[in-house]
Design a protein around this motif. Structure first.
Motif, PDB file in Angstrom:
ATOM      1  N   PRO A  64      13.038 -12.856  35.930  1.00 42.41           N
ATOM      2  CA  PRO A  64      14.424 -13.485  35.477  1.00 42.41           C
ATOM      3  C   PRO A  64      13.977 -13.983  33.925  1.00 42.41           C
ATOM      4  O   PRO A  64      12.923 -13.929  33.949  1.00 42.41           O
ATOM      5  CB  PRO A  64      14.729 -14.676  36.415  1.00 42.41           C
ATOM      6  N   SER A  65      15.005 -13.696  33.082  1.00 41.53           N
ATOM      7  CA  SER A  65      14.831 -14.262  32.024  1.00 41.53           C
ATOM      8  C   SER A  65      15.057 -15.700  31.474  1.00 41.53           C
ATOM      9  O   SER A  65      14.501 -16.206  30.630  1.00 41.53           O
ATOM     10  CB  SER A  65      15.776 -12.990  31.380  1.00 41.53           C
ATOM     11  N   GLU A  66      16.023 -15.955  32.291  1.00 39.68           N
ATOM     12  CA  GLU A  66      16.488 -17.049  32.486  1.00 39.68           C
ATOM     13  C   GLU A  66      16.535 -17.764  33.482  1.00 39.68           C
ATOM     14  O   GLU A  66      17.138 -17.090  34.185  1.00 39.68           O
ATOM     15  CB  GLU A  66      17.939 -17.510  31.413  1.00 39.68           C
ATOM     16  N   VAL A  67      16.139 -19.343  33.744  1.00 46.00           N
ATOM     17  CA  VAL A  67      16.304 -19.668  35.244  1.00 46.00           C
ATOM     18  C   VAL A  67      16.539 -20.999  34.314  1.00 46.00           C
ATOM     19  O   VAL A  67      15.861 -21.902  33.855  1.00 46.00           O
ATOM     20  CB  VAL A  67      14.635 -20.321  35.751  1.00 46.00           C
ATOM     21  N   VAL A  68      17.557 -21.608  35.551  1.00 47.05           N
ATOM     22  CA  VAL A  68      18.500 -22.528  35.006  1.00 47.05           C
ATOM     23  C   VAL A  68      18.740 -24.059  35.958  1.00 47.05           C
ATOM     24  O   VAL A  68      18.358 -23.077  37.851  1.00 47.05           O
ATOM     25  CB  VAL A  68      20.237 -22.230  34.718  1.00 47.05           C
ATOM     26  N   THR A  69      17.541 -25.210  35.403  1.00 48.28           N
ATOM     27  CA  THR A  69      17.444 -25.754  37.022  1.00 48.28           C
ATOM     28  C   THR A  69      17.754 -28.020  37.204  1.00 48.28           C
ATOM     29  O   THR A  69      18.207 -26.986  35.378  1.00 48.28           O
ATOM     30  CB  THR A  69      16.043 -25.900  37.742  1.00 48.28           C
ATOM     31  N   ASP A  70      17.865 -28.030  37.822  1.00 46.57           N
ATOM     32  CA  ASP A  70      18.428 -29.460  38.017  1.00 46.57           C
ATOM     33  C   ASP A  70      16.579 -29.938  36.615  1.00 46.57           C
ATOM     34  O   ASP A  70      15.760 -29.381  36.840  1.00 46.57           O
ATOM     35  CB  ASP A  70      18.436 -30.195  38.725  1.00 46.57           C
ATOM     36  N   ALA A  71      16.442 -31.306  36.226  1.00 45.29           N
ATOM     37  CA  ALA A  71      15.997 -32.250  35.837  1.00 45.29           C
ATOM     38  C   ALA A  71      14.952 -32.377  36.560  1.00 45.29           C
ATOM     39  O   ALA A  71      13.771 -33.495  36.302  1.00 45.29           O
ATOM     40  CB  ALA A  71      16.561 -33.340  35.398  1.00 45.29           C
ATOM     41  N   ALA A  72      14.795 -31.547  37.773  1.00 40.95           N
ATOM     42  CA  ALA A  72      13.229 -32.413  38.477  1.00 40.95           C
ATOM     43  C   ALA A  72      12.079 -31.411  37.936  1.00 40.95           C
ATOM     44  O   ALA A  72      12.059 -30.810  37.553  1.00 40.95           O
ATOM     45  CB  ALA A  72      13.482 -31.049  39.659  1.00 40.95           C
ATOM     46  N   PRO A  73      11.548 -32.866  37.443  1.00 43.16           N
ATOM     47  CA  PRO A  73      10.249 -32.797  37.307  1.00 43.16           C
ATOM     48  C   PRO A  73       9.348 -31.961  37.954  1.00 43.16           C
ATOM     49  O   PRO A  73       7.751 -31.412  36.640  1.00 43.16           O
ATOM     50  CB  PRO A  73       8.926 -33.840  37.235  1.00 43.16           C
ATOM     51  N   VAL A  74       9.169 -31.181  38.899  1.00 36.29           N
ATOM     52  CA  VAL A  74       8.297 -30.158  39.180  1.00 36.29           C
ATOM     53  C   VAL A  74       8.159 -28.384  38.623  1.00 36.29           C
ATOM     54  O   VAL A  74       7.269 -27.848  38.645  1.00 36.29           O
ATOM     55  CB  VAL A  74       8.345 -29.866  40.634  1.00 36.29           C
ATOM     56  N   TYR A  75       9.811 -28.477  37.836  1.00 34.18           N
ATOM     57  CA  TYR A  75      10.097 -27.232  37.632  1.00 34.18           C
ATOM     58  C   TYR A  75       9.260 -26.491  36.336  1.00 34.18           C
ATOM     59  O   TYR A  75       8.709 -25.195  36.131  1.00 34.18           O
ATOM     60  CB  TYR A  75      11.463 -26.705  37.543  1.00 34.18           C
TER      61      TYR A  75
END
Length: 198
Positions: free
Chosen positions: A131-142
């Motif tokens: 992927p060129s972009e990954v959208v996640t929540d603010a979980a600190p592990v990502y």
């Protein structure tokens, strides 16, 4: 459709098995509902047999259909939700692309960096797409996991940016509601992956 050899030794023809599995995965039906629908069409199949078909043939059907899927997009929306498996909470890591196509799913006992890493490794290995972009929540592990596995991707964290996958979780929960509970992690993984495939 899986090869005919996959159906060897089964009393029912492959068409009946495939229709039963598809009905179960696609619609909000229990195994007993599918049993009733098949009986109306002249096929007397026990609901336990249908459940066993789902466990055995879902991965084969998903694998056979992989070549018919659209190429996944390069924007991935990643999030985790939770379900109960045998009375214990489990996390379900899921990703969809910008077109809503499910990238991959992973059932995990933990919500940590190791589970996130395992999820991304599976998705990247299965699809052979970065992927060129990954959208996640603010979980600190990502951030650390993405820097390690997909350093070229832009990691996007913003309020409401992940609404697409949050809405998709609702469809999954709606599908799981008619079931009388999942008894094992393996069963949960198979059914959730099958729902994604359908």
């Amino acid at each position: 459709m899986p090869p005919q050899s996959a159906f060897a030794g089964f009393r029912f023809p492959p068409d009946v098995i495939v229709v039963a599995v598809r009905l179960y995965l696609r619609y909000g039906l229990s195994c007993r509902d599918v049993e009733e629908l098949l009986l109306e069409r002249g096929a007397e199949v026990d609901h336990v047999t249908i459940f066993r078909w789902v466990q055995r043939f879902t991965p084969l059907l998903a694998d056979a259909a992989r070549f018919c899927r659209h190429a996944p997009g390069d924007r991935w929306f990643v999030d985790e939700t939770y379900i109960k498996v045998n009375g214990v909470w489990r996390y379900v890591y899921r990703a969809v692309d910008q077109d809503g196509q499910v990238i991959d799913v992973l059932v995990s006992a933990r919500r940590d960096a190791a589970a996130a890493r395992r999820f991304f490794r599976r998705a990247l290995a299965t699809l052979k797409v970065t992927p060129s972009e990954v959208v996640t929540d603010a979980a600190p592990v990502y951030p650390a996991v993405l820097d390690e596995l997909v350093p070229s991707a832009w990691h996007h964290v913003e309020r409401h940016a992940n609404d697409r996958i949050e809405a998709d979780h609702g469809q999954l929960k709606h599908r799981l509601r008619p079931m009388r509970g999942l008894r094992a992690d393996r069963t949960a993984q198979t059914i959730i992956a099958g729902h994604a495939f359908m």
